[in-house]
Design a protein around this motif. Structure first.
Motif, PDB file in Angstrom:
ATOM      1  N   GLN A 100     -54.051 -29.834 -56.118  1.00  0.00           N
ATOM      2  CA  GLN A 100     -53.570 -31.164 -55.492  1.00  0.00           C
ATOM      3  C   GLN A 100     -54.312 -32.129 -56.210  1.00  0.00           C
ATOM      4  O   GLN A 100     -53.525 -33.347 -56.229  1.00  0.00           O
ATOM      5  N   ARG A 101     -55.690 -32.159 -56.206  1.00  0.00           N
ATOM      6  CA  ARG A 101     -56.453 -33.128 -56.449  1.00  0.00           C
ATOM      7  C   ARG A 101     -56.107 -33.425 -57.918  1.00  0.00           C
ATOM      8  O   ARG A 101     -56.091 -34.856 -58.293  1.00  0.00           O
ATOM      9  N   ILE A 102     -56.022 -32.469 -58.778  1.00  0.00           N
ATOM     10  CA  ILE A 102     -56.188 -32.974 -60.317  1.00  0.00           C
ATOM     11  C   ILE A 102     -55.083 -32.524 -61.081  1.00  0.00           C
ATOM     12  O   ILE A 102     -54.772 -33.003 -62.095  1.00  0.00           O
ATOM     13  N   CYS A 103     -53.991 -32.032 -60.557  1.00  0.00           N
ATOM     14  CA  CYS A 103     -52.689 -31.370 -61.441  1.00  0.00           C
ATOM     15  C   CYS A 103     -51.634 -32.319 -61.153  1.00  0.00           C
ATOM     16  O   CYS A 103     -51.322 -32.952 -60.130  1.00  0.00           O
ATOM     17  N   ASP A 104     -50.699 -32.621 -62.480  1.00  0.00           N
ATOM     18  CA  ASP A 104     -49.783 -33.636 -62.396  1.00  0.00           C
ATOM     19  C   ASP A 104     -48.512 -32.524 -61.893  1.00  0.00           C
ATOM     20  O   ASP A 104     -47.579 -33.294 -61.089  1.00  0.00           O
ATOM     21  N   ARG A 105     -48.368 -31.533 -62.332  1.00  0.00           N
ATOM     22  CA  ARG A 105     -47.239 -30.868 -62.189  1.00  0.00           C
ATOM     23  C   ARG A 105     -47.848 -29.290 -61.831  1.00  0.00           C
ATOM     24  O   ARG A 105     -48.656 -28.813 -62.251  1.00  0.00           O
ATOM     25  N   ALA A 106     -46.811 -28.641 -61.165  1.00  0.00           N
ATOM     26  CA  ALA A 106     -47.461 -27.176 -60.694  1.00  0.00           C
ATOM     27  C   ALA A 106     -46.084 -26.256 -61.102  1.00  0.00           C
ATOM     28  O   ALA A 106     -45.121 -26.609 -60.719  1.00  0.00           O
ATOM     29  N   THR A 107     -46.145 -24.954 -61.784  1.00  0.00           N
ATOM     30  CA  THR A 107     -45.447 -23.968 -61.718  1.00  0.00           C
ATOM     31  C   THR A 107     -45.997 -22.906 -60.859  1.00  0.00           C
ATOM     32  O   THR A 107     -47.100 -22.315 -61.023  1.00  0.00           O
ATOM     33  N   VAL A 108     -45.290 -22.433 -59.991  1.00  0.00           N
ATOM     34  CA  VAL A 108     -45.734 -21.256 -59.149  1.00  0.00           C
ATOM     35  C   VAL A 108     -45.050 -19.895 -59.543  1.00  0.00           C
ATOM     36  O   VAL A 108     -43.630 -19.949 -59.584  1.00  0.00           O
ATOM     37  N   LEU A 109     -45.555 -18.870 -59.835  1.00  0.00           N
ATOM     38  CA  LEU A 109     -45.240 -17.526 -60.223  1.00  0.00           C
ATOM     39  C   LEU A 109     -45.298 -16.555 -59.039  1.00  0.00           C
ATOM     40  O   LEU A 109     -46.024 -16.401 -58.152  1.00  0.00           O
ATOM     41  N   ARG A 110     -44.258 -15.781 -58.928  1.00  0.00           N
ATOM     42  CA  ARG A 110     -44.436 -14.803 -57.734  1.00  0.00           C
ATOM     43  C   ARG A 110     -43.615 -13.503 -58.168  1.00  0.00           C
ATOM     44  O   ARG A 110     -42.433 -13.666 -58.626  1.00  0.00           O
ATOM     45  N   HIS A 111     -44.256 -12.195 -58.158  1.00  0.00           N
ATOM     46  CA  HIS A 111     -43.565 -10.934 -58.798  1.00  0.00           C
ATOM     47  C   HIS A 111     -42.961 -11.179 -60.033  1.00  0.00           C
ATOM     48  O   HIS A 111     -42.071 -10.726 -60.402  1.00  0.00           O
ATOM     49  N   GLY A 112     -43.564 -11.925 -61.078  1.00  0.00           N
ATOM     50  CA  GLY A 112     -43.310 -12.048 -62.292  1.00  0.00           C
ATOM     51  C   GLY A 112     -42.186 -13.101 -62.712  1.00  0.00           C
ATOM     52  O   GLY A 112     -41.567 -13.322 -63.614  1.00  0.00           O
ATOM     53  N   LYS A 113     -41.851 -13.793 -61.723  1.00  0.00           N
ATOM     54  CA  LYS A 113     -40.515 -15.000 -61.767  1.00  0.00           C
ATOM     55  C   LYS A 113     -41.014 -16.226 -61.503  1.00  0.00           C
ATOM     56  O   LYS A 113     -42.146 -16.387 -60.445  1.00  0.00           O
ATOM     57  N   VAL A 114     -40.769 -17.320 -61.886  1.00  0.00           N
ATOM     58  CA  VAL A 114     -41.016 -18.612 -61.396  1.00  0.00           C
ATOM     59  C   VAL A 114     -40.394 -18.955 -60.033  1.00  0.00           C
ATOM     60  O   VAL A 114     -39.138 -18.907 -59.788  1.00  0.00           O
ATOM     61  N   SER A 115     -41.224 -18.964 -58.953  1.00  0.00           N
ATOM     62  CA  SER A 115     -40.738 -19.074 -57.520  1.00  0.00           C
ATOM     63  C   SER A 115     -40.610 -20.484 -57.160  1.00  0.00           C
ATOM     64  O   SER A 115     -40.287 -20.747 -56.129  1.00  0.00           O
ATOM     65  N   GLY A 116     -41.215 -21.301 -58.121  1.00  0.00           N
ATOM     66  CA  GLY A 116     -41.042 -22.855 -57.822  1.00  0.00           C
ATOM     67  C   GLY A 116     -41.892 -23.716 -58.815  1.00  0.00           C
ATOM     68  O   GLY A 116     -42.525 -23.308 -59.443  1.00  0.00           O
ATOM     69  N   ALA A 117     -41.342 -24.886 -58.997  1.00  0.00           N
ATOM     70  CA  ALA A 117     -41.971 -26.028 -59.833  1.00  0.00           C
ATOM     71  C   ALA A 117     -41.823 -27.236 -58.946  1.00  0.00           C
ATOM     72  O   ALA A 117     -40.784 -27.658 -58.531  1.00  0.00           O
ATOM     73  N   CYS A 118     -43.087 -27.844 -58.969  1.00  0.00           N
ATOM     74  CA  CYS A 118     -43.205 -28.843 -58.175  1.00  0.00           C
ATOM     75  C   CYS A 118     -44.336 -29.878 -58.470  1.00  0.00           C
ATOM     76  O   CYS A 118     -45.138 -29.727 -59.344  1.00  0.00           O
ATOM     77  N   ASP A 119     -44.383 -30.869 -57.866  1.00  0.00           N
ATOM     78  CA  ASP A 119     -45.477 -31.992 -57.941  1.00  0.00           C
ATOM     79  C   ASP A 119     -46.369 -31.829 -56.831  1.00  0.00           C
ATOM     80  O   ASP A 119     -46.045 -31.843 -55.624  1.00  0.00           O
ATOM     81  N   PRO A 120     -47.616 -31.222 -57.268  1.00  0.00           N
ATOM     82  CA  PRO A 120     -48.377 -30.672 -56.135  1.00  0.00           C
ATOM     83  C   PRO A 120     -48.960 -31.815 -55.116  1.00  0.00           C
ATOM     84  O   PRO A 120     -49.189 -31.336 -53.873  1.00  0.00           O
ATOM     85  N   ARG A 121     -48.852 -32.835 -55.411  1.00  0.00           N
ATOM     86  CA  ARG A 121     -49.284 -34.022 -54.808  1.00  0.00           C
ATOM     87  C   ARG A 121     -47.981 -34.248 -53.568  1.00  0.00           C
ATOM     88  O   ARG A 121     -48.497 -34.870 -52.558  1.00  0.00           O
ATOM     89  N   LYS A 122     -46.992 -33.782 -53.679  1.00  0.00           N
ATOM     90  CA  LYS A 122     -46.352 -34.031 -52.758  1.00  0.00           C
ATOM     91  C   LYS A 122     -45.977 -32.806 -52.021  1.00  0.00           C
ATOM     92  O   LYS A 122     -44.957 -32.848 -50.792  1.00  0.00           O
ATOM     93  N   GLU A 123     -46.764 -31.871 -52.079  1.00  0.00           N
ATOM     94  CA  GLU A 123     -46.506 -30.671 -51.362  1.00  0.00           C
ATOM     95  C   GLU A 123     -47.906 -30.501 -50.178  1.00  0.00           C
ATOM     96  O   GLU A 123     -48.797 -31.478 -50.557  1.00  0.00           O
ATOM     97  N   THR A 124     -47.875 -29.699 -49.142  1.00  0.00           N
ATOM     98  CA  THR A 124     -49.135 -29.566 -48.578  1.00  0.00           C
ATOM     99  C   THR A 124     -49.493 -27.963 -48.975  1.00  0.00           C
ATOM    100  O   THR A 124     -48.947 -27.191 -49.610  1.00  0.00           O
ATOM    101  N   VAL A 129     -53.556 -29.620 -70.526  1.00  0.00           N
ATOM    102  CA  VAL A 129     -54.167 -28.552 -69.751  1.00  0.00           C
ATOM    103  C   VAL A 129     -53.548 -27.626 -69.050  1.00  0.00           C
ATOM    104  O   VAL A 129     -52.535 -28.170 -68.174  1.00  0.00           O
ATOM    105  N   LEU A 130     -53.537 -26.363 -69.278  1.00  0.00           N
ATOM    106  CA  LEU A 130     -52.838 -25.511 -68.237  1.00  0.00           C
ATOM    107  C   LEU A 130     -54.004 -24.830 -67.479  1.00  0.00           C
ATOM    108  O   LEU A 130     -54.754 -24.260 -67.756  1.00  0.00           O
ATOM    109  N   TYR A 131     -53.763 -25.195 -66.117  1.00  0.00           N
ATOM    110  CA  TYR A 131     -54.829 -25.024 -65.268  1.00  0.00           C
ATOM    111  C   TYR A 131     -54.483 -24.132 -64.179  1.00  0.00           C
ATOM    112  O   TYR A 131     -53.610 -24.032 -63.353  1.00  0.00           O
ATOM    113  N   ILE A 132     -55.096 -22.686 -64.388  1.00  0.00           N
ATOM    114  CA  ILE A 132     -54.690 -21.636 -63.555  1.00  0.00           C
ATOM    115  C   ILE A 132     -55.720 -21.502 -62.290  1.00  0.00           C
ATOM    116  O   ILE A 132     -56.911 -21.676 -62.425  1.00  0.00           O
ATOM    117  N   SER A 133     -55.108 -21.282 -61.206  1.00  0.00           N
ATOM    118  CA  SER A 133     -55.966 -21.467 -60.100  1.00  0.00           C
ATOM    119  C   SER A 133     -55.132 -20.979 -58.766  1.00  0.00           C
ATOM    120  O   SER A 133     -54.046 -20.965 -58.819  1.00  0.00           O
TER     121      SER A 133
END
Lengths: 524, 365
Positions: free
Chosen positions: A208-232, A197-201
């Motif tokens: 944080q509750r349901i996703c295994d991994r996250a890719t963050v976009l900003r201004h058309g570029k990837v600004s981060g990739a992380c495990d959302p559960r380890k982030e705040t 599932v690719l979950y846009i939100s």
């Protein structure tokens, strides 16, 4: 296609250096993304960050300018949504494409190749909806269904193609907490079957509750990739907007002023067979207050807004009072002249005309309230375009509206930026009363926080603010008082500090003693 | 195989400007093919159709006379179409304007006064507006489709005119011919140039076009028209009423069509007869779209369509082809204008059922 197509570990879908140029503007700039089999992958980003462009390229709606898409390790070019579906990619859009007058089964059949009998479609849809915990009656008419149920049609429609990858665009923005929980169960089931599932939100809590991994976009570029559960939530928000998102501060001593907006036993018959009638709505909003009206979509919110704004006046003048003047029978212009401002839910084609420039859209709401400033030539009513453009610039600066060019068409702005302009257009004249329907629906976190802060600040300055919203987080952020609308009836008004989510959930079920959000609204 | 229209991601601004010209070129080519199929030399036929009328002072005046009603009606229709009101009945409003305006010179033919002409023009506008008020009332109050009601009223107007000139208004001096008495000199629109017959109607057309251009471009009323045409809901939010807009646009276009009708009768025919229009009210629809619903564009488009009338008459004489040639040209032109406009926004896609997944071919199997 079989689920066992890709070996574990190697990505189901990989994107390498994907770029999309519109003219010289890079909407997506060298994006890398891996989606593994059986994971729920979050795609985060502000509106305008390039999420939609990326997803449209994956679903064959847009052609990439450069870069590769690899499906199960092999490079592919996805020429159309049909090609994407055949490959095994399904998509549930934020805005549904359903025919209201047709039944669930008929709507599903329309998206399938011709030649399949309606009975078989209905049977298959019923089977899928049962298997995935998405209760749906194939014979129900779409017009009778809640937004949550409509979304289920779209999900079942995608599932019928047996996709390996399902893309969901802001799926919970229209759901009650209970409906969202149910959706998350469905997603867990899909994941359990090895589907991705690719979950846009931009709701960080649920990511944080349901996703295994996250890719963050900003201004058309990837600004981060992380495990959302380890982030705040704060660290995720920082990746999205590049700086800390200001938390809305509602504290401070707001003094209760006079009653500025009042509805007295306000009733209105339903205008169409699919609309909700208002039944004896009474409310009071004092200066300095933010009254938030919660409720599941389709319970009379739009109708209440129409009656309060005067777009559809009611038969009783005493039904609506603005600054103690009975205005129920007056139109929206008269109500604006008394000092009220209005922000409807739908941006395109209601609050703004997408094909017209921002400055024209400023005239749209304020041609009469700012007659002196914006119109000249006496009865001729010549629009002073220089004055209007200057005011539009002032609003854009005050609300930090990001746009391409000086005075672009409203439709070219991202949802969040257009909404900031539409809210700013009313705030700019310091209205004594502001009525807002779904102020931040489909708007990114940065813009949403800005809009909510502006609403709180307006109330603090002594105005009465009424917010109609389906977003409970938003309601608790801005409200000083809370009421719930259900089937066209309004509950009592409670102070926000005495309210809990559970209590709102109960009130959403209506005042008929039911303790649950009504399920299957078609079962009359 | 199936043909689909697929919306283009963005429309080309260049082609949006070029579209009417491409349509013109395609019309000329298709017209050439038509002449060739009729056994005429296409080059000389097209020359006498499109070029010869421009080389002769008499035909230049004819073009101006025929352009005047087309422009007057066309700018009125552009306001209707921009506000999403589809008045197709300008031909009927033209006729009713002509009849109402003729009340003074026909019924009160013994009254001689400089007031006659202004009164005729005012009556003409009122007549056209009242006739357009019928579909406006039906749409505003009963949600009746104005395309059908306004179109059907055209035939009623035509038959009413026919009955008037054969019955109550038939001239006692016309040997039983179905015409009214000739208008007295003070009921005739004056000519404006010494070199030919062009009358004041052409001035009305240009003034109306410029005024409506100004209204659409600079005033709140024009803004209201555009907003309501693009989104009724946003218009309601702005406090504009789509019901009032139905009345405004229909009455305005009806009044302008009525003015065109009385100007044509007063300036060109000088009496009423069973047929007073070669379809100006319908041709003006082409004019409005060819001019991109822009009043200044409509001036140019009106002059061009007037050329097709004059050119059609010319080839009728020189090549002895049917008088239907003009209508064929106008039909071709509307067809090409609308298809060019469509193809700017959409592209044609051929869909073959059972085609292999295109994505599979891209792979490195």
């Amino acid at each position: 296609m079989s689920v066992a197509g890709a070996s574990a570990g190697s990505p189901l879908l990989a994107v390498r250096n994907l770029t999309k140029l519109f003219g010289t503007f890079a909407a997506c700039n060298g994006i890398d993304l891996d989606i593994r089999p059986g994971e729920i992958h979050a795609l985060l980003g502000e509106n305008g960050a390039g999420k939609s462009t990326l997803v449209k390229m994956l679903f064959g709606v847009l052609a990439p300018t450069a870069g590769d898409i690899l499906w199960q390790g092999a490079p592919v070019s996805i020429a159309s949504p049909g090609a994407a579906r055949r490959l095994g990619i399904g998509m549930v859009f934020q805005h549904f494409s359903l025919f209201e007058a047709l039944t669930v089964a008929e709507n599903i059949a329309l998206s399938l190749p011709p030649g399949i009998s309606l009975a078989r479609v209905a049977e298959e849809a019923a089977r899928l909806s049962h298997a995935y915990g998405l209760p749906l009656d194939p014979k129900a008419h779409v017009a009778d269904l809640s937004v949550g149920e409509r979304q289920r049609i779209e999900i079942v429609r995608a599932l019928l193609q047996n996709p390996q990858l399902i893309i969901l665009d802001e799926p919970t923005s229209v759901l009650t907490p209970q409906e969202a929980d149910r959706l998350f169960e469905t997603l867990a089931k899909l994941k359990g079957e090895g589907r991705s599932v690719l979950y846009i939100s931009h709701r960080l809590e649920e990511v944080q509750r349901i996703c295994d991994r996250a890719t963050v976009l900003r201004h058309g570029k990837v600004s981060g990739a992380c495990d959302p559960r380890k982030e705040t939530p704060a660290s995720l928000a920082r990746m999205m907007v590049g700086s800390d998102v200001a938390a809305v501060s509602a504290d401070g001593t707001s003094t209760k002023g006079d009653v500025l907006l009042e509805a007295r036993d306000l009733s209105a018959a339903a205008r169409t067979p699919f609309a909700v009638s208002l039944k004896g709505v009474s409310l009071k909003v004092h200066g300095g207050e933010v009254l938030a009206i919660a409720g599941v979509a389709g319970n009379g919110q739009g109708e209440l807004f129409d009656a309060l704004s005067g777009e559809y006046p009611v038969s009783k003048a005493e039904g609506v009072l603005i600054r103690n003047r009975p205005v129920g029978t007056l139109g929206i212009t008269a109500r604006r002249l008394i000092g009220a401002g209005f922000v409807p839910e739908e941006r395109h084609g209601h609050a703004a005309v997408p094909g017209m420039s921002l400055s024209d859209n400023l005239v749209l709401a304020r041609s009469q309230s700012d007659r002196k400033a914006f119109l000249g030539g006496g009865a001729l009513g010549i629009i002073k375009s220089a004055a209007v453009r200057m005011a539009a610039r002032r609003i854009s600066a005050a609300m930090d509206v990001r746009k391409s060019g000086e005075d672009p068409p409203a439709g070219s702005l991202s949802g969040g930026n257009l909404q900031k302009f539409i809210v700013g257009r009313e705030l700019d004249r310091q209205p004594a009363v502001l009525v807002v329907n779904q102020p931040t629906w489909g708007v990114d976190a940065g813009a949403a926080s800005r809009i909510r802060q502006a609403l709180v600040d307006l109330a603090k300055s002594g105005s009465a603010v009424l917010v109609i919203s389906q977003d409970l987080d938003e309601i608790f952020e801005v409200a000083t008082e809370i009421a719930v609308i259900s089937e066209g009836r309004l509950s009592d008004v409670y102070p926000a500090r005495d309210m809990t989510r559970e209590k709102i959930g109960l009130l959403m079920g209506g005042m008929h003693g039911e303790a649950k959000v009504p399920e299957a609204a078609h079962a009359h | 195989m199936r043909i689909e229209l697929e919306r283009r991601p963005r429309a080309s601004a260049l082609y949006a400007v070029l579209s009417p010209f491409i349509a013109l070129i395609l019309t000329v080519i298709a017209g050439g093919v038509m002449f060739w199929l009729l056994g005429k030399d296409p080059v000389s036929a097209l020359y006498s159709f499109f070029v010869e009328p421009l080389l002769d002072v008499w035909s230049l005046h004819e073009i101006a006379i025929k352009a005047a009603p087309l422009i007057l009606i066309g700018v009125g229709l552009s306001v209707c179409y921009r506000s999403n009101n589809w008045n197709i009945g300008a031909e009927g409003q033209f006729i009713m304007g002509a009849i109402a305006g003729s009340i003074v010179p026909v019924v009160f033919h013994e009254w001689h006064s400089p007031l006659v002409l202004p009164l005729m023009l005012v009556f003409g506008m009122i007549g056209g507006a009242l006739y357009a008020a019928i579909p406006a009332f039906l749409k505003a109050n009963m949600n009746t489709n104005e395309i059908l009601s306004s179109l059907m009223l055209v035939y009623i107007a035509q038959l009413f005119l026919d009955w008037m000139v054969r019955g109550p208004w038939r001239s006692p001096e016309a040997y039983n011919f179905p015409v009214t008495r000739d208008f007295a000199p003070e009921a005739v629109l004056p000519e404006i140039l010494a070199s030919g017959r062009t009358n004041l109607g052409f001035v009305f057309a240009i003034v109306a076009a410029v005024l409506i251009w100004f209204m659409m471009r600079y005033t709140l009323k024009g803004f209201e028209i555009t907003v309501l045409g693009q989104s009724e809901r946003a218009g309601r939010f702005a406090g504009f009423s789509s019901r009032r807009m139905i009345w405004f646009s229909m009455l305005l276009s009806g009044a302008l069509a009525g003015l065109a009708g009385i100007s044509e009768v007063s300036g060109n025919i000088n009496k009423l007869q069973p047929i007073i229009s070669p379809g100006y009210g319908f041709t003006a629809i082409i004019v409005a779209f060819l001019g991109r619903l822009n009043p200044l564009g409509i001036i140019a488009a009106g002059l061009f369509l007037a050329l097709t009338y004059v050119g059609g008459e010319a080839v009728q004489l020189t090549l002895s082809v049917s008088d239907k040639v003009t209508r064929v040209f106008q039909g071709l032109l509307l067809f090409f204008v609308l298809s060019c406009d469509t193809l700017i926004l959409y592209r044609i896609r051929l869909v073959f059922p059972g085609r292999a997944v295109p994505a599979a071919h891209g792979g490195a199997e």
